[in-house]
Scaffold this motif. Structure first.
Motif, PDB file in Angstrom:
ATOM      1  N   ILE A  87      -1.948   1.340   1.306  1.00 14.69           N
ATOM      2  CA  ILE A  87      -3.285   0.984   1.783  1.00 14.69           C
ATOM      3  C   ILE A  87      -3.210   0.366   3.179  1.00 14.69           C
ATOM      4  N   ALA A  88      -2.225  -0.489   3.399  1.00 15.47           N
ATOM      5  CA  ALA A  88      -2.066  -1.102   4.718  1.00 15.47           C
ATOM      6  C   ALA A  88      -1.688  -0.062   5.768  1.00 15.47           C
ATOM      7  N   ALA A  89      -0.762   0.839   5.409  1.00 14.02           N
ATOM      8  CA  ALA A  89      -0.290   1.841   6.369  1.00 14.02           C
ATOM      9  C   ALA A  89      -1.386   2.804   6.780  1.00 14.02           C
ATOM     10  N   HIS A  90      -2.358   3.030   5.904  1.00 14.32           N
ATOM     11  CA  HIS A  90      -3.425   3.991   6.189  1.00 14.32           C
ATOM     12  C   HIS A  90      -4.772   3.319   6.441  1.00 14.32           C
ATOM     13  N   SER A  91      -4.755   1.998   6.611  1.00 13.95           N
ATOM     14  CA  SER A  91      -5.969   1.224   6.944  1.00 13.95           C
ATOM     15  C   SER A  91      -7.109   1.516   5.974  1.00 13.95           C
ATOM     16  N   LEU A  92      -6.803   1.515   4.699  1.00  8.75           N
ATOM     17  CA  LEU A  92      -7.801   1.761   3.666  1.00  8.75           C
ATOM     18  C   LEU A  92      -8.448   0.437   3.234  1.00  8.75           C
ATOM     19  N   PRO A  93      -9.611   0.495   2.625  1.00  7.21           N
ATOM     20  CA  PRO A  93     -10.357  -0.729   2.297  1.00  7.21           C
ATOM     21  C   PRO A  93      -9.655  -1.583   1.238  1.00  7.21           C
ATOM     22  N   ARG A  94      -9.820  -2.888   1.403  1.00  5.12           N
ATOM     23  CA  ARG A  94      -9.353  -3.873   0.427  1.00  5.12           C
ATOM     24  C   ARG A  94     -10.506  -4.824   0.171  1.00  5.12           C
ATOM     25  N   ASP A  95     -11.350  -4.475  -0.789  1.00  2.40           N
ATOM     26  CA  ASP A  95     -12.536  -5.289  -1.045  1.00  2.40           C
ATOM     27  C   ASP A  95     -13.082  -4.984  -2.434  1.00  2.40           C
ATOM     28  N   LEU A  96     -14.216  -5.627  -2.749  1.00  4.50           N
ATOM     29  CA  LEU A  96     -14.809  -5.500  -4.079  1.00  4.50           C
ATOM     30  C   LEU A  96     -15.711  -4.280  -4.214  1.00  4.50           C
ATOM     31  N   ALA A  97     -15.677  -3.384  -3.251  1.00  3.87           N
ATOM     32  CA  ALA A  97     -16.497  -2.173  -3.329  1.00  3.87           C
ATOM     33  C   ALA A  97     -15.640  -0.921  -3.499  1.00  3.87           C
ATOM     34  N   HIS A  98     -14.307  -1.073  -3.525  1.00  2.00           N
ATOM     35  CA  HIS A  98     -13.412   0.078  -3.615  1.00  2.00           C
ATOM     36  C   HIS A  98     -12.383  -0.139  -4.726  1.00  2.00           C
ATOM     37  N   GLU A  99     -12.038   0.960  -5.407  1.00  2.00           N
ATOM     38  CA  GLU A  99     -11.032   0.876  -6.463  1.00  2.00           C
ATOM     39  C   GLU A  99     -10.070   2.057  -6.345  1.00  2.00           C
ATOM     40  N   TYR A 100      -8.797   1.785  -6.668  1.00  2.00           N
ATOM     41  CA  TYR A 100      -7.738   2.790  -6.612  1.00  2.00           C
ATOM     42  C   TYR A 100      -7.236   3.051  -8.034  1.00  2.00           C
ATOM     43  N   PHE A 101      -7.375   4.307  -8.469  1.00  2.00           N
ATOM     44  CA  PHE A 101      -6.909   4.695  -9.799  1.00  2.00           C
ATOM     45  C   PHE A 101      -5.546   5.378  -9.634  1.00  2.00           C
ATOM     46  N   MET A 102      -4.490   4.660 -10.016  1.00  2.00           N
ATOM     47  CA  MET A 102      -3.143   5.182  -9.865  1.00  2.00           C
ATOM     48  C   MET A 102      -2.807   6.035 -11.079  1.00  2.00           C
ATOM     49  N   LEU A 103      -2.594   7.333 -10.853  1.00  2.00           N
ATOM     50  CA  LEU A 103      -2.324   8.287 -11.918  1.00  2.00           C
ATOM     51  C   LEU A 103      -0.947   8.904 -11.675  1.00  2.00           C
ATOM     52  N   THR A 104       0.025   8.462 -12.444  1.00  2.00           N
ATOM     53  CA  THR A 104       1.381   8.974 -12.289  1.00  2.00           C
ATOM     54  C   THR A 104       1.575  10.212 -13.173  1.00  2.00           C
ATOM     55  N   PRO A 105       2.522  11.088 -12.823  1.00  2.00           N
ATOM     56  CA  PRO A 105       2.722  12.323 -13.597  1.00  2.00           C
ATOM     57  C   PRO A 105       3.436  12.063 -14.913  1.00  2.00           C
ATOM     58  N   PRO A 106       3.498  13.082 -15.783  1.00  2.00           N
ATOM     59  CA  PRO A 106       4.203  12.926 -17.062  1.00  2.00           C
ATOM     60  C   PRO A 106       5.649  12.499 -16.831  1.00  2.00           C
ATOM     61  N   GLY A 107       6.114  11.599 -17.671  1.00  2.00           N
ATOM     62  CA  GLY A 107       7.498  11.155 -17.568  1.00  2.00           C
ATOM     63  C   GLY A 107       7.701   9.964 -16.670  1.00  2.00           C
ATOM     64  N   VAL A 108       6.670   9.564 -15.937  1.00  2.00           N
ATOM     65  CA  VAL A 108       6.746   8.356 -15.109  1.00  2.00           C
ATOM     66  C   VAL A 108       6.029   7.251 -15.886  1.00  2.00           C
ATOM     67  N   GLU A 109       6.784   6.354 -16.432  1.00  2.00           N
ATOM     68  CA  GLU A 109       6.230   5.318 -17.301  1.00  2.00           C
ATOM     69  C   GLU A 109       6.289   3.963 -16.602  1.00  2.00           C
ATOM     70  N   ASP A 110       5.686   2.975 -17.215  1.00  2.00           N
ATOM     71  CA  ASP A 110       5.683   1.643 -16.617  1.00  2.00           C
ATOM     72  C   ASP A 110       5.614   0.575 -17.684  1.00  2.00           C
ATOM     73  N   CYS A 111       6.067  -0.602 -17.297  1.00  2.00           N
ATOM     74  CA  CYS A 111       6.002  -1.791 -18.147  1.00  2.00           C
ATOM     75  C   CYS A 111       5.419  -2.920 -17.307  1.00  2.00           C
ATOM     76  N   PHE A 112       4.844  -3.887 -17.977  1.00  2.00           N
ATOM     77  CA  PHE A 112       4.265  -4.960 -17.203  1.00  2.00           C
ATOM     78  C   PHE A 112       5.318  -5.754 -16.447  1.00  2.00           C
ATOM     79  N   GLU A 113       6.449  -5.985 -17.080  1.00  2.00           N
ATOM     80  CA  GLU A 113       7.532  -6.727 -16.442  1.00  2.00           C
ATOM     81  C   GLU A 113       8.856  -6.018 -16.669  1.00  2.00           C
ATOM     82  N   ALA A 114       9.872  -6.451 -15.961  1.00  2.00           N
ATOM     83  CA  ALA A 114      11.192  -5.828 -16.067  1.00  2.00           C
ATOM     84  C   ALA A 114      11.752  -5.943 -17.472  1.00  2.00           C
ATOM     85  N   THR A 115      11.521  -7.071 -18.109  1.00  2.00           N
ATOM     86  CA  THR A 115      11.955  -7.271 -19.484  1.00  2.00           C
ATOM     87  C   THR A 115      10.727  -7.419 -20.358  1.00  2.00           C
TER      88      THR A 115
END
Length: 540
Positions: free
Chosen positions: A203-231
């Motif tokens: 967002i910083a590199a592309h000068s995209l908005p950072r405010d309460l009027a914009h939202e970013y929906f991060m959609l990763t492909p199959p097989g890319v998983e995530d956890c809230f923390e490392a452990t």
């Protein structure tokens, strides 16, 4: 079991995890000091017994509280009786409460696909289907034919509504390489901190908005998983430790705030996707598996401190049960492939959950405004100069755009579908109707909506004079009739030589009176001013 639900904690400490089944999401849970997760859960099981469709509340080692839902079919360590029922009975017992935080009065959405070279591929039609859904939301923006209209009943502290004012800013394809695995529950496993770092950097590199009027929906492909923390075991549905389907959150960045949702690939996972695909596209699973849910929770509670119930659930949580009648409502029909649909957006068929409506205390597919009605105002009178804080009681106060005292518009805050707090504007002396307007119309006037404006005396200058009378004084206040039409009394006798040059300033001569401190009363059209600290005059 202690459930400190209504007390919000700091933004850094409040993140929401959602999946297929909804339950209580208390805020600000205390850590079970020195007890490992497994032991803590075992203790809960021992105390309450096993159940289903209930929330699991844990405190991570970092101090962040998490409320997540077990995937469909998983056994929760909390009993259904502890929450009032396994299928959402407790959730329907109370409405959302406003906690003072911001809402999104408009929402411009980005589909953020993080897919570096060599990463797993998105299935054919997935990105196109998600993009089309966000475009369709924008095309039907302002209408009442899908669940986004349900959110319009919620407002911020200034009375500004979560308007169905949706825009699609386009798809972002981020080809930055994934960082080294931050967690160990999948061949590609990222932590929430890593997701935030990539969002912030891009967002910083592309000068995209950072405010309460914009939202970013991060959609990763199959097989890319995530956890809230490392452990810890709280990870996405496709990991080896499946707990959630999606979540939304926000974080400070570059002097602004980034509102985002994490939507890992969950299509085909029965804990998140019930298999109804009216568009015959894998994107249908993304909508059921969290995208629509997180979108509506984000606009009503972007920083996790605005609208949620006393048990801690946001508008999407309260309707996410996998019980078709409460989660999805009545189908509108069937698509050519036989799949059901309950949303028709820009003429396209969709199937995803309902959202909670405080008006009616129920889950709804769409929201049609009711014409407002005023049944009580309190107090029932105030000075013509305005400023009286008035509580208005009635019904149909969702989506209110205007509150008027007579012909004058008032500033107001809608605190619930049945209550409004307004500040009376200045108005001429007399009785007026207090009316409320929304998209369905204006409240019908009646005697119960009356508010009486009275003249007021706020100062008498000079404030002393002789008992013989004849002292020339200036009286200030509000609601005075021009010229000599206002009657002024000093105690009982009337003033003479009255002349009001405006509705706020009059000159006159005091009448004779015995030595005393008297109240100066102004009467206009038979309506007297009330006593005030500034209306006294001393005869000596």
């Amino acid at each position: 079991m202690d459930r400190d639900c209504a007390k919000p904690v700091s933004l850094a400490a409040r993140v929401e995890y959602d999946d297929a089944v909804v339950g209580a999401r208390p805020r600000g849970r205390r850590r079970v000091g020195g007890v490992l997760l497994a032991a803590a859960l075992a203790a809960v099981v021992s105390a309450l017994g096993a159940g289903s469709a209930s929330a699991v509340i844990v405190q991570l080692a970092s101090g962040k509280p998490i409320s997540y839902q077990p995937l469909k079919g998983a056994v929760s360590p909390l009993s259904s009786s502890a929450l009032g029922g396994a299928n959402g009975t407790a959730l329907a017992s109370s409405n959302l409460i406003y906690h003072g935080g911001p809402v999104m009065t408009s929402n411009t959405n980005y589909a953020f696909y993080w897919a570096p070279s060599g990463s797993p591929a998105y299935p054919a039609g997935y990105q196109e289907g998600v993009n089309r859904y966000l475009e369709d939301l924008a095309r039907d923006s302002g209408g009442d034919q899908n669940v986004d209209s349900v959110a319009t009943q919620y407002t911020n502290g200034s009375g500004e509504a979560v308007a169905y004012d949706s825009h699609f800013a386009g798809a972002i394809v981020d080809t930055d390489p994934y960082p080294k695995n931050g967690c160990k529950k999948a061949p590609i496993c990222l932590t929430d901190s890593q997701l935030q770092a990539e969002l912030s950097s891009y967002i910083a590199a592309h000068s995209l908005p950072r405010d309460l009027a914009h939202e970013y929906f991060m959609l990763t492909p199959p097989g890319v998983e995530d956890c809230f923390e490392a452990t810890g075991p709280e990870c996405s549905a496709g990991s080896t430790s499946p707990f959630y389907c999606a979540y939304h959150n926000s974080f400070a960045s570059g002097g602004g705030v980034i509102i985002y949702a994490n939507d890992p690939y969950v299509t085909g996972n029965s804990g998140c996707d019930d298999g109804e695909h009216p568009n015959e596209s894998p994107s249908d699973g993304a909508l059921q598996g969290g995208l629509s849910h997180e979108h509506d929770e984000s606009i009503t509670d972007p920083e996790l401190n605005a609208w949620y119930g006393p048990e801690g659930n946001e508008n999407g949580d309260k309707c996410r049960t996998f019980e078709a009648a409460s989660e999805f409502g009545t189908p509108l029909g069937k698509a050519p492939d036989g799949s059901r649909y309950n949303q028709l957006i820009n003429a396209h068929e969709y199937w995803y959950q309902q959202e909670w409506s405080n008006e009616g205390s129920t889950c709804r597919q769409r929201y049609a405004l009711s014409q407002p009605a005023v049944t009580k105002v309190s107090p029932i009178k105030g000075p013509a100069g305005g400023g009286t804080v008035v509580k208005i009681t009635g019904s149909g106060f969702t989506g209110v755009t205007t509150v008027r005292f007579g012909t004058q518009s008032a500033s107001f805050t809608v605190t619930s579908p049945t209550k409004i707090t307004a500040t009376a504007p200045a108005e001429a002396v007399g009785t007026v109707d207090v009316t409320v307007t929304n998209g369905a119309g204006t409240s019908t006037v009646s005697t119960v909506d009356h508010f009486k404006y009275t003249p007021s005396v706020t100062a008498v200058t000079p404030s002393k004079g002789t008992i013989a009378g004849g002292t020339s004084v200036t009286v200030t206040g509000s609601g005075f009739a021009l010229g000599s039409a206002t009657i002024f009394k000093f105690g009982s006798p009337k003033a003479t030589a009255v002349n009001c040059s405006s509705s706020t300033t009059c000159t006159m001569h005091t009448p004779p009176h015995a030595a005393a401190i008297v109240n100066v009363k102004a009467t206009v059209a038979g309506i007297p001013s009330p006593k005030s600290a500034g209306d006294q005059f001393t005869y000596s």
